[in-house]
Design an enzyme around this catalytic site. Structure first.
Site, PDB file in Angstrom:
ATOM      1  N   GLU A  49       0.808  -1.222   0.000  1.00 47.15           N
ATOM      2  CA  GLU A  49       0.000   0.000   0.000  1.00 47.15           C
ATOM      3  C   GLU A  49       0.840   1.270   0.000  1.00 47.15           C
ATOM      4  O   GLU A  49       0.416   2.310  -0.505  1.00 47.15           O
ATOM      5  CB  GLU A  49      -0.955   0.008   1.201  1.00 47.15           C
ATOM      6  CG  GLU A  49      -2.057  -1.037   1.118  1.00 47.15           C
ATOM      7  CD  GLU A  49      -1.653  -2.372   1.734  1.00 47.15           C
ATOM      8  OE1 GLU A  49      -0.465  -2.548   2.086  1.00 47.15           O
ATOM      9  OE2 GLU A  49      -2.535  -3.239   1.887  1.00 47.15           O
ATOM     10  N   PHE A 111     -11.506  -7.234  13.597  1.00 45.78           N
ATOM     11  CA  PHE A 111     -10.412  -7.663  12.726  1.00 45.78           C
ATOM     12  C   PHE A 111     -10.089  -6.565  11.711  1.00 45.78           C
ATOM     13  O   PHE A 111     -10.979  -6.015  11.073  1.00 45.78           O
ATOM     14  CB  PHE A 111     -10.796  -8.955  11.997  1.00 45.78           C
ATOM     15  CG  PHE A 111      -9.735  -9.422  11.052  1.00 45.78           C
ATOM     16  CD1 PHE A 111      -8.488  -9.833  11.516  1.00 45.78           C
ATOM     17  CD2 PHE A 111      -9.954  -9.426   9.688  1.00 45.78           C
ATOM     18  CE1 PHE A 111      -7.492 -10.245  10.648  1.00 45.78           C
ATOM     19  CE2 PHE A 111      -8.966  -9.842   8.800  1.00 45.78           C
ATOM     20  CZ  PHE A 111      -7.732 -10.252   9.286  1.00 45.78           C
ATOM     21  N   GLN A 112      -8.808  -6.270  11.598  1.00 49.11           N
ATOM     22  CA  GLN A 112      -8.306  -5.216  10.698  1.00 49.11           C
ATOM     23  C   GLN A 112      -8.956  -3.853  10.964  1.00 49.11           C
ATOM     24  O   GLN A 112      -9.141  -3.058  10.042  1.00 49.11           O
ATOM     25  CB  GLN A 112      -8.460  -5.626   9.231  1.00 49.11           C
ATOM     26  CG  GLN A 112      -7.543  -6.792   8.866  1.00 49.11           C
ATOM     27  CD  GLN A 112      -7.380  -7.021   7.393  1.00 49.11           C
ATOM     28  OE1 GLN A 112      -8.272  -6.737   6.601  1.00 49.11           O
ATOM     29  NE2 GLN A 112      -6.232  -7.546   7.002  1.00 49.11           N
ATOM     30  N   LYS A 161     -17.518  -0.470   5.877  1.00 51.49           N
ATOM     31  CA  LYS A 161     -17.954  -1.473   4.904  1.00 51.49           C
ATOM     32  C   LYS A 161     -19.476  -1.466   4.695  1.00 51.49           C
ATOM     33  O   LYS A 161     -19.949  -1.611   3.559  1.00 51.49           O
ATOM     34  CB  LYS A 161     -17.501  -2.854   5.371  1.00 51.49           C
ATOM     35  CG  LYS A 161     -17.757  -3.959   4.360  1.00 51.49           C
ATOM     36  CD  LYS A 161     -17.177  -5.291   4.835  1.00 51.49           C
ATOM     37  CE  LYS A 161     -17.288  -6.330   3.713  1.00 51.49           C
ATOM     38  NZ  LYS A 161     -16.695  -7.618   4.128  1.00 51.49           N
ATOM     39  N   MET A 488      24.374   8.689   2.602  1.00 47.62           N
ATOM     40  CA  MET A 488      24.325   9.978   3.287  1.00 47.62           C
ATOM     41  C   MET A 488      24.621   9.805   4.775  1.00 47.62           C
ATOM     42  O   MET A 488      25.291  10.654   5.382  1.00 47.62           O
ATOM     43  CB  MET A 488      22.964  10.647   3.076  1.00 47.62           C
ATOM     44  CG  MET A 488      22.901  12.090   3.571  1.00 47.62           C
ATOM     45  SD  MET A 488      24.116  13.160   2.770  1.00 47.62           S
ATOM     46  CE  MET A 488      23.147  13.845   1.424  1.00 47.62           C
TER      47      MET A 488
END
Lengths: 585, 175
Positions: A49, A111-112, A161, A488
């Site tokens: 993502e 969940f999630q 949802k 760096m």
């Protein structure tokens, strides 16, 4: 009830003119992916993502249109926090849609589930948990309006949802697309100021006409406001040199005689010192970042400041301006040009500035960017690779970079003669930005050649998106400057930590970049000798059906110069690498 | 409970919807500025709420934070109220030890301050007092020797004075 929330979301995105969504589906966002099958919207399936977010940013960088990413709830939402913060810091217009657990489950540690709104509140320009299907078209319209107007930035919509799932009665809604007036009425606290205050514009014009040593300090706001043409007109009318910050590279052509290039920590001597010695800094869409000013108290001590920005919070944040102007850079510059012309018509004239111009050209002659060519048999000099890349690609080639030494060398050695050709992570400094950002840029500008210059450390953070590019036939080209180090960090440890190298070695051979590239469906090449560089680039340029990765084996000991060490005055700029050897703060 | 020296009163009109207070307080928290008191309530227009915030900061960081607050999409208006040009009120509830021997003294104190006795027990009294925050400070100070069991103040609410009602945004007017 004529529609469900999922259909409404897709329809709203279509009506906003979205052509592509970067995303990855999952549990809570599934109902939105179903109507996507029936939509002309292009979807690019990323492998992580974070990649979706950076692709949306890259797309927005080169097109000026908002990038759109869509991911599911929980871990997907947290994975896209870095791109949101990156876009927030660099004022990139972006709309991110995240799935959320059903409204009834919010707050139950489902969940999630995560508190996406809470987590992203400080890294978005605005975010909203949409609680009813009926609100979806309004929320989408507001999101695009907020993301693209005023100071652009990322907006996140969190979509539970149940309001998009046709099997759930909560998703039923009647379609209504809000009018412009309804959008404005719905946002009573949001009225970006576009036009500059006429009295302040006049004061600015008077200061410019009275200045002996003016410098235009152009920032990323020039590009956001589509003000490159106006900037050129202003600089030429007043015959004033322009520095272009890391975020503004390309907003004023590097091949223009008035262009001084990049100022700041790794800026060139003339750009840094002309600001430092100026008596007037005309800051246009720039924000006096610490990487530009060095120690603020010692920055441009004799300069008066004209500061133009669309965000009032930038005026006086770091340095109090003598003339603050809140407004859109393009409109304000055009108004400023008018005010200056008016004064010139009335008999005013610019002071004699030839001593100042001679001083600047003296600096340019005495302190050009330089590096020592490699000895036969030694590793490639990264600057040499960049010069070859620059000279063997079209003038309007788009180049993206990650963060670190390779980023600074690219900004220094590339010739940016066109706006919207430079894609990089400035404010947040997000390693791993280059590969996904280049992919997003190529999606936005399929007609243009897109190269990413990446470091070996950065490449390992997001390389998996080359699988996305190969699968979607997005022919980006990646140049890895493989110096086997977090370069760096190594440079700072060498200069400021007495060469005590702590956890910076990455190995040149692990992973095998050529094999890795090939495993991801790309063409992989490895270049170790200077005479192979040009032909490898030419070969890559000819490949247009898949991504190409060239690994250039570069000199680990090479450092970025000039350098103003962190927290020091710009007067203490180190130009000569020899002076940087064993430098201890 | 005396007021800090560098205190500023911000009167912030916001869109009346979920999460606005979290956005606003988050900006203070990010800079580790302590909010001294905060009162939120609907206004005469049901679309908006007014948040009265008292903060203890120097003017310069306050200017920046005020500008950042104004960047919030749901913030409609910010007025910094100068205490000399504002009407301020606060409510205090307090339960104090009031055994019969001193009860009449405490009742007298409540009378002087024009407070009210809300609840009476064998050994304790619960009182309320509304007024200027300074008055509440004084009352609290005088009541303390008797023994305060529990005390709750609402935080101040404020409106500009009518005879000098020009909105003052002192912190941002220079920039």
């Amino acid at each position: 009830m004529d529609m469900n929330g999922g259909q409404a979301l897709i329809k709203a995105l279509e009506l906003e003119g979205v052509e592509v969504i970067f995303g990855l589906p999952g549990g809570c966002i599934l109902p939105v992916y179903d109507p996507l099958l029936d939509s002309p919207l292009r979807h690019i399936l990323v492998r992580h993502e974070q990649g979706a977010g950076h692709m949306a940013e890259g797309y927005a960088h080169v097109t000026g249109r908002p990038g759109v990413a869509m991911v599911t709830s929980g871990p997907a939402a947290t994975n896209i926090v870095t791109p949101l913060c990156d876009a927030y810091m660099d004022s990139i217009p972006m709309v991110v849609i995240t799935g959320q657990v059903p409204t009834g489950a919010i707050g139950t540690d489902a969940f999630q589930e995560c508190d996406t709104i809470g987590i992203t509140r400080s890294v978005t320009k605005h975010n909203e948990l949409v609680t009813s299907a009926q609100d979806i078209p309004r929320a989408v319209r507001e999101a695009f309006h907020i993301a693209t107007t005023g100071r652009p930035g990322p907006v996140l919509l969190d979509i539970p949802k149940d309001i998009v799932d046709p099997k759930n009665p909560n998703s039923a809604m009647n379609w209504h697309w809000p009018t412009d007036q309804e959008v404005r009425d719905g946002l009573p606290g949001y009225k970006p100021n576009m036009k500059g205050h006429p009295r302040k514009i006049r004061e600015a014009a008077e200061l410019i006409l009275a200045s002996d040593r003016p410098v235009i300090y152009a920032g990323g706001g020039i590009l956001k406001a589509r003000a490159a043409e106006a900037l050129k007109e202003l600089a030429e009318l007043c015959d004033i040199h322009v520095v272009t910050t890391l975020m503004a590279r390309g907003s004023f052509p590097d091949d223009h005689p008035l262009c001084l290039g990049m100022p700041g920590m790794h800026g060139n001597y003339s750009a840094v010192t002309s600001m430092q010695r100026s008596d007037l800094l005309i800051a246009l869409g720039s924000r006096f970042d610490d990487r530009i000013t060095g120690r603020v108290g010692a920055f441009a001590p004799e300069a008066k400041i004209i500061h133009v920005d669309i965000d009032p919070a930038e005026l006086g944040k770091v340095r109090r301006p003598d003339v603050p102007i809140v407004g859109d850079c393009r409109l304000v510059i055009e108004e400023l040009i008018g005010a200056i012309r008016h004064l010139l018509d009335g008999g005013a004239a610019f002071p004699e500035r030839s001593p100042w111009k001679q001083t600047i050209s003296g600096w340019q002659e005495k302190h050009p960017l330089s590096y020592k060519q490699s000895e036969p048999g030694d590793a490639l000099k990264p600057q040499f690779v960049l010069e070859q890349l620059r000279d063997n690609t079209p003038d309007d080639c788009i180049v993206a970079s990650g963060v670190g030494q390779h980023q600074m060398w690219t900004s220094q050695y590339w010739k940016f003669n066109h706006p919207y050709t430079w894609v990089n992570s400035g404010g947040l400094g997000t390693m791993g930005f280059a590969v996904p950002a280049a992919i997003g840029a190529k999606v936005g500008r399929p007609d243009a050649m897109v190269w990413a210059v990446d470091g070996d450390g950065c490449f390992q953070m997001t390389a998996q998106e080359l699988v996305t590019a190969a699968a979607e036939r997005i022919p980006v080209k990646i140049a890895i400057l493989n110096n086997a180090y977090l370069g760096m960090v190594r440079q700072w440890q060498e200069m400021f930590y007495e060469e005590r190298y702590s956890e910076v070695y990455l190995s040149p051979d692990l992973p095998d970049y050529k094999l890795w590239a090939e495993a991801m469906g790309c063409v992989g090449m490895r270049v170790e000798a200077p005479e192979e560089v040009e032909s490898a680039i030419q070969k890559a340029n000819e490949i247009d059906d898949r991504p190409v990765v060239i690994e250039f084996r570069t000199d680990s000991s090479e450092k970025v110069f000039p350098m103003v060490p962190a927290g020091m005055s710009n007067d203490d700029i180190i130009t000569d690498p020899a002076l940087g050897e064993g430098f201890v703060q | 409970m005396t007021m800090p020296n560098k205190h500023h009163i911000l009167s912030v009109t916001v869109v009346n919807k979920a999460g606005v207070l979290a956005r606003l307080s988050g900006l203070f928290a990010r800079r580790a500025f302590n909010i001294y008191s905060l009162a939120v309530a609907p206004t005469e227009d049901e679309r908006y709420s007014r948040i009265t915030i008292v903060v203890d900061v120097e003017s310069t960081p306050l200017e920046q934070i005020t500008k950042q607050l104004f960047k919030l999409i749901d913030v409609v208006k910010i007025t910094e109220l100068d205490p000399s040009d504002a009407v301020e009120r606060e409510l205090l509830l307090v339960t104090a030890e009031a055994p019969p021997a001193v009860r009449s003294q405490i009742i007298e104190l409540v009378d002087v301050f024009e407070g009210r006795i809300l609840n009476v027990g064998h050994e304790r009294l619960t009182m309320s007092l509304e007024g200027h925050p300074d008055k509440l400070d004084d009352f609290e100070e005088l009541l303390r020797p008797y023994g305060i069991v529990e005390l709750q103040r609402t935080g101040r609410v404020a409106l500009p004075k009518i005879d000098n009602s020009a909105a003052r945004l002192r912190a941002v007017k220079n920039a």
